[in-house]
Design a protein around this motif. Structure first.
Motif, PDB file in Angstrom:
ATOM      1  N   GLN A  49      60.037 -38.796 -47.286  1.00  0.00           N
ATOM      2  CA  GLN A  49      58.889 -38.264 -46.554  1.00  0.00           C
ATOM      3  C   GLN A  49      58.625 -36.811 -46.929  1.00  0.00           C
ATOM      4  OE1 GLN A  49      59.496 -38.897 -42.359  1.00  0.00           O
ATOM      5  NE2 GLN A  49      59.638 -41.121 -42.568  1.00  0.00           N
ATOM      6  N   LEU A  50      59.688 -36.042 -47.037  1.00  0.00           N
ATOM      7  CA  LEU A  50      59.560 -34.610 -47.311  1.00  0.00           C
ATOM      8  C   LEU A  50      58.896 -34.360 -48.656  1.00  0.00           C
ATOM      9  CD1 LEU A  50      60.370 -31.723 -46.328  1.00  0.00           C
ATOM     10  CD2 LEU A  50      62.507 -32.038 -47.596  1.00  0.00           C
ATOM     11  N   TRP A  51      59.278 -35.138 -49.667  1.00  0.00           N
ATOM     12  CA  TRP A  51      58.814 -34.906 -51.033  1.00  0.00           C
ATOM     13  C   TRP A  51      57.729 -35.892 -51.477  1.00  0.00           C
ATOM     14  CZ3 TRP A  51      64.596 -34.469 -52.805  1.00  0.00           C
ATOM     15  CH2 TRP A  51      65.069 -33.176 -52.472  1.00  0.00           C
ATOM     16  N   ASP A  52      57.180 -36.665 -50.533  1.00  0.00           N
ATOM     17  CA  ASP A  52      56.128 -37.633 -50.857  1.00  0.00           C
ATOM     18  C   ASP A  52      56.524 -38.520 -52.038  1.00  0.00           C
ATOM     19  OD1 ASP A  52      54.349 -36.713 -48.864  1.00  0.00           O
ATOM     20  OD2 ASP A  52      53.683 -35.068 -50.148  1.00  0.00           O
ATOM     21  N   ALA A  53      57.717 -39.067 -51.966  1.00  0.00           N
ATOM     22  CA  ALA A  53      58.215 -39.920 -53.044  1.00  0.00           C
ATOM     23  C   ALA A  53      57.388 -41.195 -53.146  1.00  0.00           C
ATOM     24  CB  ALA A  53      59.681 -40.273 -52.809  1.00  0.00           C
ATOM     25  N   GLU A  54      57.115 -41.614 -54.372  1.00  0.00           N
ATOM     26  CA  GLU A  54      56.303 -42.799 -54.631  1.00  0.00           C
ATOM     27  C   GLU A  54      57.177 -43.946 -55.141  1.00  0.00           C
ATOM     28  OE1 GLU A  54      53.147 -43.259 -54.044  1.00  0.00           O
ATOM     29  OE2 GLU A  54      52.706 -41.210 -53.376  1.00  0.00           O
ATOM     30  N   PRO A  55      56.990 -45.153 -54.607  1.00  0.00           N
ATOM     31  CA  PRO A  55      57.758 -46.300 -55.108  1.00  0.00           C
ATOM     32  C   PRO A  55      57.324 -46.678 -56.525  1.00  0.00           C
ATOM     33  CG  PRO A  55      56.125 -47.007 -53.497  1.00  0.00           C
ATOM     34  CD  PRO A  55      56.100 -45.515 -53.486  1.00  0.00           C
ATOM     35  N   VAL A  56      58.286 -46.897 -57.405  1.00  0.00           N
ATOM     36  CA  VAL A  56      57.978 -47.290 -58.783  1.00  0.00           C
ATOM     37  C   VAL A  56      58.581 -48.645 -59.148  1.00  0.00           C
ATOM     38  CG1 VAL A  56      57.729 -44.903 -59.586  1.00  0.00           C
ATOM     39  CG2 VAL A  56      59.973 -46.017 -59.689  1.00  0.00           C
ATOM     40  N   ALA A  57      59.554 -49.098 -58.364  1.00  0.00           N
ATOM     41  CA  ALA A  57      60.192 -50.382 -58.696  1.00  0.00           C
ATOM     42  C   ALA A  57      60.954 -50.901 -57.488  1.00  0.00           C
ATOM     43  CB  ALA A  57      61.134 -50.221 -59.886  1.00  0.00           C
ATOM     44  N   ALA A  58      61.331 -52.163 -57.565  1.00  0.00           N
ATOM     45  CA  ALA A  58      62.167 -52.786 -56.538  1.00  0.00           C
ATOM     46  C   ALA A  58      63.037 -53.830 -57.213  1.00  0.00           C
ATOM     47  CB  ALA A  58      61.316 -53.416 -55.452  1.00  0.00           C
ATOM     48  N   LEU A  59      64.230 -54.045 -56.683  1.00  0.00           N
ATOM     49  CA  LEU A  59      65.085 -55.097 -57.219  1.00  0.00           C
ATOM     50  C   LEU A  59      64.669 -56.420 -56.595  1.00  0.00           C
ATOM     51  CD1 LEU A  59      66.740 -52.433 -57.786  1.00  0.00           C
ATOM     52  CD2 LEU A  59      68.720 -53.931 -57.890  1.00  0.00           C
ATOM     53  N   ASP A  60      64.650 -57.452 -57.398  1.00  0.00           N
ATOM     54  CA  ASP A  60      64.214 -58.765 -56.925  1.00  0.00           C
ATOM     55  C   ASP A  60      65.176 -59.251 -55.836  1.00  0.00           C
ATOM     56  OD1 ASP A  60      63.419 -61.365 -56.525  1.00  0.00           O
ATOM     57  OD2 ASP A  60      63.141 -61.794 -58.654  1.00  0.00           O
ATOM     58  N   PRO A  61      64.713 -59.373 -54.593  1.00  0.00           N
ATOM     59  CA  PRO A  61      65.615 -59.765 -53.506  1.00  0.00           C
ATOM     60  C   PRO A  61      66.218 -61.147 -53.700  1.00  0.00           C
ATOM     61  CG  PRO A  61      63.327 -59.864 -52.787  1.00  0.00           C
ATOM     62  CD  PRO A  61      63.325 -59.191 -54.122  1.00  0.00           C
ATOM     63  N   GLU A  62      65.517 -61.995 -54.442  1.00  0.00           N
ATOM     64  CA  GLU A  62      66.018 -63.348 -54.672  1.00  0.00           C
ATOM     65  C   GLU A  62      67.360 -63.329 -55.400  1.00  0.00           C
ATOM     66  OE1 GLU A  62      65.166 -67.390 -53.915  1.00  0.00           O
ATOM     67  OE2 GLU A  62      63.832 -65.690 -53.556  1.00  0.00           O
ATOM     68  N   ASP A  63      67.601 -62.273 -56.187  1.00  0.00           N
ATOM     69  CA  ASP A  63      68.814 -62.200 -56.996  1.00  0.00           C
ATOM     70  C   ASP A  63      70.029 -61.689 -56.242  1.00  0.00           C
ATOM     71  OD1 ASP A  63      67.429 -63.103 -59.200  1.00  0.00           O
ATOM     72  OD2 ASP A  63      66.989 -61.089 -59.962  1.00  0.00           O
ATOM     73  N   TYR A  64      69.808 -60.951 -55.128  1.00  0.00           N
ATOM     74  CA  TYR A  64      70.931 -60.204 -54.561  1.00  0.00           C
ATOM     75  C   TYR A  64      71.152 -60.378 -53.059  1.00  0.00           C
ATOM     76  CZ  TYR A  64      70.467 -57.827 -59.019  1.00  0.00           C
ATOM     77  OH  TYR A  64      70.379 -57.557 -60.365  1.00  0.00           O
ATOM     78  N   TYR A  65      70.233 -61.032 -52.351  1.00  0.00           N
ATOM     79  CA  TYR A  65      70.346 -61.039 -50.895  1.00  0.00           C
ATOM     80  C   TYR A  65      70.433 -62.442 -50.311  1.00  0.00           C
ATOM     81  CZ  TYR A  65      69.309 -56.104 -51.197  1.00  0.00           C
ATOM     82  OH  TYR A  65      69.380 -54.776 -51.515  1.00  0.00           O
ATOM     83  N   ASP A  66      71.253 -62.564 -49.280  1.00  0.00           N
ATOM     84  CA  ASP A  66      71.331 -63.778 -48.474  1.00  0.00           C
ATOM     85  C   ASP A  66      70.319 -63.606 -47.354  1.00  0.00           C
ATOM     86  OD1 ASP A  66      71.898 -65.765 -46.646  1.00  0.00           O
ATOM     87  OD2 ASP A  66      74.074 -65.543 -46.780  1.00  0.00           O
ATOM     88  N   PHE A  67      69.254 -64.389 -47.374  1.00  0.00           N
ATOM     89  CA  PHE A  67      68.166 -64.189 -46.426  1.00  0.00           C
ATOM     90  C   PHE A  67      68.513 -64.646 -45.012  1.00  0.00           C
ATOM     91  CE2 PHE A  67      65.535 -64.652 -50.443  1.00  0.00           C
ATOM     92  CZ  PHE A  67      65.446 -63.279 -50.619  1.00  0.00           C
TER      93      PHE A  67
END
Length: 281
Positions: free
Chosen positions: A38-56
């Motif tokens: 929030q402080l530095w107005d960071a912008e999202p550039v990527a995300a890890l595919d949740p299908e590969d790493y998370y138990d939903f």
């Protein structure tokens, strides 16, 4: 890695990572990432595919409503970039949830991103529950397995042995690819685990200021930290057993810290003060 935007050319970049879950007592570590984003107005550039790493079934997706439209939001790990920071260098923020499986592949993906962005330092953040009093300064430790990094920032080598979380795996992965790595941990009072701990977040931000040689605004954190401490004071005032327990923790901490007032410790603190004063001048 799901690319959301092109990764810009970065200057002397540092990667700072924290994850909700086992490594995040009092949401203190993830709170640092939220504050910096929030402080530095960071912008999202990527995300890890949740299908590969998370138990939903453990990290369930959420139904959201935006503009009258309902959609599914999948819990995952996002990569944000801040190029207009107060520390004079670009920052990659890793914000997410500790993965359920494939930790090695997860860490490799993050290190490939770090190498592509010419990241010079990876800082992992964690918080643990400890027998400490909320009335005392939050204890924050910073360690590194790299000798040059320890010398540059006056750090110690970690002596911990035992179970680790994803931050430990990422710190090790950074070492394996030749990137300097620093681990920062805050101790959160175990009797206050049911609420977020802004005082611990505030303490970790202050430690980052020292490590990164630049000011980081504490906007909002100081007030939230005081409110958190006042709330626990009120709880102790209403319960004699809690008050007695907090007092015993205070005495134990005060006694444990007495040996730290050695000549070497005082000299190190004075040197750190002079370095910071010289930078401010």
């Amino acid at each position: 890695m799901i690319e959301l935007d092109d990764l810009p050319d970065l200057e002397n970049a540092v990667m700072i990572a924290a994850f909700e879950g086992w490594n995040d007592a009092g949401e203190a570590a993830s709170g640092v990432i939220e504050h910096l984003a929030q402080l530095w107005d960071a912008e999202p550039v990527a995300a890890l595919d949740p299908e590969d790493y998370y138990d939903f079934q453990v990290n369930r997706p959420r139904v959201l409503s935006e503009g009258g439209q309902r959609r599914i939001s999948w819990r995952t790990t996002r990569i944000l970039v801040a190029t207009n920071t107060s520390i004079g260098r670009d920052v990659i923020l890793v914000q997410g949830v500790e993965p359920s499986f494939r930790w090695r592949t997860f860490a490799i993906e993050l290190m490939e991103l770090a190498q592509a962005a010419d990241v010079t330092t990876v800082i992992t953040l964690g918080a643990l529950l400890a027998d400490v009093a909320h009335t005392r300064p939050i204890q924050v430790t910073a360690t590194s397995d790299n000798e040059d990094t320890r010398h540059r920032h006056d750090l110690e080598a970690s002596t911990y042995e035992g179970p680790t979380g994803i931050v430990g795996v990422i710190a090790d992965a950074a070492v394996q690819v030749g990137v300097s790595s620093i681990s920062v941990w805050a101790a959160v009072p175990h009797y206050a685990h049911h609420t977020p701990s802004p005082k611990a977040t505030r303490a970790m931000v202050s430690r980052l200021e020292e490590l990164l040689d630049g000011p980081i605004d504490h906007v909002g954190l100081d007030e939230d930290a005081r409110a958190w401490e006042n709330g626990l004071d009120a709880l102790a005032s209403e319960d004699a057993e809690v008050a007695e327990y907090v007092e015993s923790l205070e005495e134990a901490q005060d006694t444990a810290e007495l040996p730290e007032a050695s000549g070497d410790a005082i000299a190190k603190e004075f040197e750190r003060y002079l370095r910071k004063r010289g930078a401010d001048d």
